[in-house]
Scaffold this motif. Structure first.
Motif, PDB file in Angstrom:
ATOM      1  N   TRP A 405       0.822  -1.212   0.000  1.00  0.00           N
ATOM      2  CA  TRP A 405       0.000   0.000   0.000  1.00  0.00           C
ATOM      3  C   TRP A 405       0.858   1.265   0.000  1.00  0.00           C
ATOM      4  O   TRP A 405       0.457   2.281  -0.602  1.00  0.00           O
ATOM      5  CB  TRP A 405      -0.945  -0.003   1.194  1.00  0.00           C
ATOM      6  N   TYR A 406       1.977   1.198   0.641  1.00  0.00           N
ATOM      7  CA  TYR A 406       2.884   2.357   0.631  1.00  0.00           C
ATOM      8  C   TYR A 406       3.336   2.660  -0.798  1.00  0.00           C
ATOM      9  O   TYR A 406       3.404   3.813  -1.228  1.00  0.00           O
ATOM     10  CB  TYR A 406       4.101   2.103   1.506  1.00  0.00           C
ATOM     11  N   LYS A 407       3.686   1.572  -1.512  1.00  0.00           N
ATOM     12  CA  LYS A 407       4.158   1.749  -2.886  1.00  0.00           C
ATOM     13  C   LYS A 407       3.052   2.282  -3.783  1.00  0.00           C
ATOM     14  O   LYS A 407       3.285   3.114  -4.665  1.00  0.00           O
ATOM     15  CB  LYS A 407       4.685   0.404  -3.414  1.00  0.00           C
ATOM     16  N   SER A 412       6.702   6.629   1.773  1.00  0.00           N
ATOM     17  CA  SER A 412       7.584   5.741   2.529  1.00  0.00           C
ATOM     18  C   SER A 412       6.826   5.152   3.712  1.00  0.00           C
ATOM     19  O   SER A 412       5.745   5.620   4.081  1.00  0.00           O
ATOM     20  CB  SER A 412       8.803   6.516   3.025  1.00  0.00           C
ATOM     21  N   LYS A 413       7.442   4.119   4.306  1.00  0.00           N
ATOM     22  CA  LYS A 413       6.807   3.470   5.455  1.00  0.00           C
ATOM     23  C   LYS A 413       6.810   4.355   6.690  1.00  0.00           C
ATOM     24  O   LYS A 413       6.122   4.060   7.674  1.00  0.00           O
ATOM     25  CB  LYS A 413       7.516   2.148   5.746  1.00  0.00           C
ATOM     26  N   THR A 414       7.558   5.426   6.654  1.00  0.00           N
ATOM     27  CA  THR A 414       7.591   6.346   7.795  1.00  0.00           C
ATOM     28  C   THR A 414       6.755   7.610   7.535  1.00  0.00           C
ATOM     29  O   THR A 414       6.813   8.566   8.309  1.00  0.00           O
ATOM     30  CB  THR A 414       9.047   6.753   8.090  1.00  0.00           C
ATOM     31  N   ALA A 415       5.991   7.595   6.452  1.00  0.00           N
ATOM     32  CA  ALA A 415       5.206   8.791   6.095  1.00  0.00           C
ATOM     33  C   ALA A 415       4.165   9.092   7.165  1.00  0.00           C
ATOM     34  O   ALA A 415       3.582   8.187   7.777  1.00  0.00           O
ATOM     35  CB  ALA A 415       4.533   8.565   4.747  1.00  0.00           C
ATOM     36  N   ALA A 423      -1.031  12.385  -0.651  1.00  0.00           N
ATOM     37  CA  ALA A 423      -0.736  11.468  -1.756  1.00  0.00           C
ATOM     38  C   ALA A 423      -2.019  10.866  -2.305  1.00  0.00           C
ATOM     39  O   ALA A 423      -2.189  10.728  -3.527  1.00  0.00           O
ATOM     40  CB  ALA A 423       0.203  10.370  -1.280  1.00  0.00           C
ATOM     41  N   TYR A 424      -2.918  10.538  -1.418  1.00  0.00           N
ATOM     42  CA  TYR A 424      -4.184   9.933  -1.833  1.00  0.00           C
ATOM     43  C   TYR A 424      -4.990  10.897  -2.686  1.00  0.00           C
ATOM     44  O   TYR A 424      -5.504  10.548  -3.752  1.00  0.00           O
ATOM     45  CB  TYR A 424      -4.972   9.489  -0.614  1.00  0.00           C
ATOM     46  N   LEU A 457      -3.912   2.588   5.244  1.00  0.00           N
ATOM     47  CA  LEU A 457      -2.844   3.452   5.760  1.00  0.00           C
ATOM     48  C   LEU A 457      -3.388   4.709   6.433  1.00  0.00           C
ATOM     49  O   LEU A 457      -2.694   5.322   7.257  1.00  0.00           O
ATOM     50  CB  LEU A 457      -1.883   3.835   4.630  1.00  0.00           C
ATOM     51  N   GLY A 458      -4.612   5.092   6.073  1.00  0.00           N
ATOM     52  CA  GLY A 458      -5.198   6.264   6.711  1.00  0.00           C
ATOM     53  C   GLY A 458      -5.773   5.968   8.083  1.00  0.00           C
ATOM     54  O   GLY A 458      -6.187   6.880   8.799  1.00  0.00           O
ATOM     55  N   ASP A 459      -5.775   4.671   8.460  1.00  0.00           N
ATOM     56  CA  ASP A 459      -6.278   4.254   9.781  1.00  0.00           C
ATOM     57  C   ASP A 459      -5.094   3.751  10.597  1.00  0.00           C
ATOM     58  O   ASP A 459      -4.444   2.778  10.211  1.00  0.00           O
ATOM     59  CB  ASP A 459      -7.325   3.161   9.595  1.00  0.00           C
ATOM     60  N   GLU A 460      -4.836   4.377  11.721  1.00  0.00           N
ATOM     61  CA  GLU A 460      -3.659   4.045  12.532  1.00  0.00           C
ATOM     62  C   GLU A 460      -3.660   2.576  12.960  1.00  0.00           C
ATOM     63  O   GLU A 460      -2.624   1.905  12.932  1.00  0.00           O
ATOM     64  CB  GLU A 460      -3.587   4.954  13.758  1.00  0.00           C
ATOM     65  N   ASP A 461      -4.808   2.094  13.397  1.00  0.00           N
ATOM     66  CA  ASP A 461      -4.874   0.713  13.875  1.00  0.00           C
ATOM     67  C   ASP A 461      -4.589  -0.274  12.746  1.00  0.00           C
ATOM     68  O   ASP A 461      -3.791  -1.202  12.895  1.00  0.00           O
ATOM     69  CB  ASP A 461      -6.251   0.446  14.488  1.00  0.00           C
TER      70      ASP A 461
END
Length: 512
Positions: A405-407, A412-415, A423-424, A457-461
């Protein structure tokens, strides 16, 4: 009268000497010389006495001549009996492989009687068996000069030529590397017509070693050493066969025995000290690996492998040791190469499969790692360590097959969440179907994928669980291309809400 019996050669001749002073007669019967002498001083006797003496000598000569005529057949028969005895003795010597004694007897017989044709034939046959072909050929030809047209001798001479040519061909084929064909010549021709050919036996052992049939080579040299336990060539070749089986202790003992017999033997010295240096370098590599001096261990392993690339029975352990060190160093590509060398020699080497599986994990060849580790687990089902590594590889493979999903969002994975939202919005605008009328199907697929990425990715959990490698789809989240439909499948409208919306409002049925 004087009678002498003297030992002599087995030949027959007569020598008569009459003089004014004595009468002498010599005869050789059956190897004994009989000498009869009768003499007296004739001077001082009257004519009657002298005439009587002469008549007595003539009568005695007549008697001996008669005896010679009667004894001659007996002497000839005794000569034949002596020849039969000679050939019987030669046959016995050949049976117990005392070829030197047999040849010595035949040579002595020929020297005593150059016309003894059978001795030439016997000698030729023995020399052919020993593959002393030039000497054998001369003896056959000498016999055939005396007995022209003898079919048996002519056949043996033909066999001699066949064996001689086959031995030459085998040597040429050995030099060219055609070991299988060379062995056929040795087995089917040379050792059939020249079964005691020492050169052929040694060439056969060299061919067996070249063909990597080391057990057979050990067996063949064993037969040679039974006849002569101090044969240097056989000791060298037998030691070399044990060496290539990685039985280095026995190989060393053979080399040492040969060097005790001849300390300056070049090939034995080279073999002995070469093995000694190989073992020394191998031990150094293993010690450095055990002490954690991994880079030094790599150099030692490489140096040991350079000693003899053909020593596969030992090199398999060197390649495996090098593979383990590379894995510890994180050099996955090099480790894969080293372990592959092991498996090309022995495809059932479990430890090499495990180590190559670990190496493939380092280079992210997840499918290759799982395949190697599964194979190792099948070969060693009780080893739980292999099971643990296999589970790790399978988990990595599964994670690799998930969508990144990051790609997809290009982050990046730290975004941060803010970066993910930006980005979305950018990608959703770019791939909105209403803006891609000409490639609407592709745009819908892309738009759906972008929406799914943002959903996780937009959901922390969800993002945290995704990062841990959990399979979110299994928890009923409905993610993925098939499980997530931003267009509201079944006729329902799916609405996206962006903070602040897009400049210029929404697009058709899709509200932002």
């Amino acid at each position: 009268m004087l009678l002498k019996i003297l030992a002599g050669q087995a030949c027959t001749y007569t020598y008569i000497s009459v003089s004014f002073f004595y009468y002498r007669f010599v005869i050789n019967i059956g190897g004994f010389i009989i000498e009869v002498q009768m003499g007296m001083k004739l001077c001082g006797f009257d004519s009657v006495a002298r005439i009587g003496f002469v008549y007595a000598a003539l009568i005695l000569n007549f008697v001996f001549c008669c005896q010679l005529l009667l004894l001659q057949p007996l002497v000839a028969a005794d000569g034949q009996a002596g020849g039969a005895s000679l050939f019987e003795r030669v046959s016995q010597s050949v049976k117990v492989k005392k070829f030197s004694e047999a040849l010595r007897d035949l040579n002595a017989a020929i020297e005593a009687d150059p016309a003894l044709s059978e001795a030439y034939w016997h000698r030729a046959s023995i020399l052919r068996q020993l593959c002393r072909y030039e000497e054998s050929e001369r003896s056959y030809k000498s016999f055939l000069e005396m007995k022209p047209g003898n079919s048996a001798a002519e056949k043996e001479l033909s066999q001699l030529y066949q064996a001689q040519n086959a031995l030459n061909s085998a040597n040429d084929l050995f030099d060219s590397g055609d070991f299988t064909k060379a062995l056929e010549y040795i087995y089917k021709v040379v050792l059939v017509f020249s079964p005691e050919c020492f050169k052929a036996k040694l060439l056969k052992v060299r061919l067996l070693i070249a063909a990597k049939d080391y057990s057979k080579a050990i067996s063949e040299t064993g037969f040679i050493l039974k006849e002569d336990e101090n044969d240097l060539e056989a000791l060298l070749l037998r030691g070399r066969a044990y060496y290539y089986l990685a039985d280095h202790d026995i190989a060393t003992r053979h080399y040492q025995k040969g060097l005790r017999l001849d300390p300056e033997h070049g090939e034995l010295k080279k073999a002995y000290f070469g093995l000694k240096n190989l073992l020394k370098k191998t031990k150094s590599a293993e010690d450095n690996a055990g002490k954690g001096k991994l880079r030094l261990a790599v150099e030692d392993y490489k140096a040991a492998l350079a000693f003899d690339p053909n020593h596969t029975a030992h090199n398999i352990h060197l390649h495996l040791g090098l593979c383990k060190v590379y894995v510890k160093l994180g050099r996955g590509t090099d480790a894969v190469t080293s372990c592959t060398e092991v498996l090309e020699i022995d495809g059932d080497q479990v430890e090499a499969l495990v180590q190559r599986g670990e190496a493939k994990l380092l280079v992210e060849d997840w499918e290759g790692a799982v395949a190697d580790l599964k194979s190792a687990a099948e070969k060693s089902p009780q080893d739980m360590n292999i099971r643990e590594v296999l589970m790790r590889a399978e988990r990595s493979l599964k994670l690799s097959q998930r969508k990144d999903w990051y790609k997809i969002l290009g982050v990046s994975k730290t975004a941060s969440i803010s970066d993910i939202k930006k980005a979305y919005k950018k990608l959703a605008l770019q791939w909105h179907p209403d803006k891609n009328v000409d490639n609407r199907e592709e745009a819908e697929a892309k738009f759906r994928e972008i929406a799914a990425a943002y959903e996780i990715l937009g959901d922390e959990d969800k993002r945290t669980r995704f990062d841990r490698g959990e399979d979110i789809d299994d928890n009923g989240m409905g993610m993925g291309e098939e499980g997530f439909n931003p267009f509201g499948g079944g006729g329902q409208q799916f609405t996206f809400h962006f903070e602040g919306g897009f400049p210029g409002g929404g697009f058709g049925g899709y509200n932002f």
